[in-house]
Motif scaffolding. Sequence first.
Motif, PDB file in Angstrom:
ATOM      1  N   VAL A  87       0.811  -1.225   0.000  1.00 56.53           N
ATOM      2  CA  VAL A  87       0.000   0.000   0.000  1.00 56.53           C
ATOM      3  C   VAL A  87       0.842   1.272   0.000  1.00 56.53           C
ATOM      4  O   VAL A  87       0.316   2.376   0.070  1.00 56.53           O
ATOM      5  N   GLY A  88       2.175   1.127  -0.049  1.00 61.14           N
ATOM      6  CA  GLY A  88       3.049   2.281  -0.202  1.00 61.14           C
ATOM      7  C   GLY A  88       3.246   3.127   1.036  1.00 61.14           C
ATOM      8  O   GLY A  88       3.386   4.350   0.932  1.00 61.14           O
ATOM      9  N   LEU A  89       3.287   2.504   2.203  1.00 59.07           N
ATOM     10  CA  LEU A  89       3.457   3.260   3.452  1.00 59.07           C
ATOM     11  C   LEU A  89       4.775   2.958   4.168  1.00 59.07           C
ATOM     12  O   LEU A  89       4.936   3.314   5.327  1.00 59.07           O
ATOM     13  N   THR A  90       5.708   2.314   3.494  1.00 58.30           N
ATOM     14  CA  THR A  90       6.954   1.885   4.144  1.00 58.30           C
ATOM     15  C   THR A  90       7.686   3.036   4.828  1.00 58.30           C
ATOM     16  O   THR A  90       8.172   2.898   5.966  1.00 58.30           O
ATOM     17  N   ASP A  91       7.751   4.198   4.186  1.00 61.07           N
ATOM     18  CA  ASP A  91       8.524   5.319   4.734  1.00 61.07           C
ATOM     19  C   ASP A  91       7.863   5.977   5.939  1.00 61.07           C
ATOM     20  O   ASP A  91       8.538   6.637   6.727  1.00 61.07           O
ATOM     21  N   ARG A  92       6.549   5.804   6.093  1.00 62.55           N
ATOM     22  CA  ARG A  92       5.843   6.517   7.170  1.00 62.55           C
ATOM     23  C   ARG A  92       5.147   5.596   8.171  1.00 62.55           C
ATOM     24  O   ARG A  92       4.448   6.078   9.056  1.00 62.55           O
ATOM     25  N   ILE A  93       5.328   4.301   8.042  1.00 62.75           N
ATOM     26  CA  ILE A  93       4.536   3.363   8.838  1.00 62.75           C
ATOM     27  C   ILE A  93       4.809   3.472  10.329  1.00 62.75           C
ATOM     28  O   ILE A  93       3.955   3.139  11.153  1.00 62.75           O
ATOM     29  N   GLY A 112      -3.979  10.698  -4.934  1.00 59.30           N
ATOM     30  CA  GLY A 112      -4.419   9.658  -4.004  1.00 59.30           C
ATOM     31  C   GLY A 112      -5.478   8.761  -4.616  1.00 59.30           C
ATOM     32  O   GLY A 112      -5.474   7.542  -4.402  1.00 59.30           O
ATOM     33  N   ILE A 113      -6.392   9.361  -5.392  1.00 57.27           N
ATOM     34  CA  ILE A 113      -7.438   8.576  -6.066  1.00 57.27           C
ATOM     35  C   ILE A 113      -6.806   7.586  -7.041  1.00 57.27           C
ATOM     36  O   ILE A 113      -7.180   6.418  -7.088  1.00 57.27           O
ATOM     37  N   ARG A 114      -5.816   8.065  -7.783  1.00 55.15           N
ATOM     38  CA  ARG A 114      -5.160   7.180  -8.760  1.00 55.15           C
ATOM     39  C   ARG A 114      -4.428   6.043  -8.054  1.00 55.15           C
ATOM     40  O   ARG A 114      -4.444   4.898  -8.526  1.00 55.15           O
ATOM     41  N   GLU A 115      -3.782   6.344  -6.930  1.00 48.65           N
ATOM     42  CA  GLU A 115      -3.075   5.307  -6.188  1.00 48.65           C
ATOM     43  C   GLU A 115      -4.033   4.210  -5.725  1.00 48.65           C
ATOM     44  O   GLU A 115      -3.765   3.017  -5.898  1.00 48.65           O
ATOM     45  N   ILE A 116      -5.157   4.617  -5.120  1.00 50.02           N
ATOM     46  CA  ILE A 116      -6.130   3.637  -4.641  1.00 50.02           C
ATOM     47  C   ILE A 116      -6.667   2.807  -5.803  1.00 50.02           C
ATOM     48  O   ILE A 116      -6.801   1.580  -5.712  1.00 50.02           O
ATOM     49  N   ARG A 117      -6.958   3.484  -6.924  1.00 49.89           N
ATOM     50  CA  ARG A 117      -7.465   2.778  -8.097  1.00 49.89           C
ATOM     51  C   ARG A 117      -6.468   1.729  -8.586  1.00 49.89           C
ATOM     52  O   ARG A 117      -6.839   0.589  -8.880  1.00 49.89           O
ATOM     53  N   ASP A 118      -5.188   2.112  -8.637  1.00 50.20           N
ATOM     54  CA  ASP A 118      -4.157   1.185  -9.099  1.00 50.20           C
ATOM     55  C   ASP A 118      -3.998   0.006  -8.144  1.00 50.20           C
ATOM     56  O   ASP A 118      -3.802  -1.135  -8.573  1.00 50.20           O
ATOM     57  N   TYR A 119      -4.080   0.262  -6.817  1.00 53.94           N
ATOM     58  CA  TYR A 119      -3.984  -0.824  -5.836  1.00 53.94           C
ATOM     59  C   TYR A 119      -5.105  -1.836  -6.037  1.00 53.94           C
ATOM     60  O   TYR A 119      -4.886  -3.046  -6.005  1.00 53.94           O
TER      61      TYR A 119
END
Length: 308
Positions: free
Chosen positions: A120-126, A167-174
């Motif tokens: 989900v692309g949160l590695t840097d901020r998890i 953010g919309i595009r990221e969710i759509r791609d996921y």
Amino acid sequence: METIVELKNVTKTIKKRKIIDDISFKVEKGEVFGFLGPNGAGKTTTIRMIVGLMGITSGDITIGGASIKTQFEEAVSHVGAIVENPEMYKFMSGYENLVHYARMSKGITKEKIDETVELVGLTDRIHDKVKTYSLGMRQRLGLAQCLLHDPKVLILDEPTNGLDPAGIREIRDYLRLLAREKNMAVIVSSHLLSEMEMMCDRIGIIQNGRLIDVQLVHEFVQGTETVFEIEVTPADEAIAMLEGAFSGTAFKRSRNGITAELNKEDIPAIIKMLVECGLQIYGVKEVPKTLEDRFLEVTGEKEAPVHV
């Protein structure tokens, strides 16, 4: 295709009023299914019944072959869902939230948590506290929560609500990735029709608690008629002339000329008529319909009855 979710004649009545009226449809593995409808149409009520947050008055819902009514724990074990907004402990980090959530299911390892965080692309901020997250990051963390136990079905109610275009595009791609790579069924409700058009394989239209239609997105958008735009001047004179010759066809003004739903075979005769009358023609092109166009057509033409 293998059916993973099936609604069979589902009805929900509250205070003698039918909120959901005899809805039936199936969702297959590996597809993104869009659930569309105006506000108050019954989308969230239906989703709440699918995940067991609201009882069913009549009918049944099966998930992975297990009934929500009689085999609840087995049925919901296949589901990951966010209904309305993801809720997290804001004073904890994203990672701590996931560890806490992982305790609710058996067999979720640290490696699985790390894999989901990367997905989900949160590695840097998890490891930052959730209270510092943007809305888009909280949505992604909520998505990670849903995916920890490897569900067969992912259900998201308005997943792109409040997100910026990136953010919309990221969710759509996921979601497309999950359906394709994990063979997961994804059910999404949204009011952003342009996003649903790019995201979904099939859509179901609900209005006033009744299911109007279920179709493949490209077939639904295409419809049965083709809209053509003719760049012609003067437009008003062209409309008056063509409406007399093609009774029953509505010609409308557009920014560049006129538009109408026509058969392709009619175009040569129309051009010939306009040229012979001395009008100036600069071009003819097919105007593709959007999901929004078709949605408004269908919900207007097939007005579902209101039950009192």
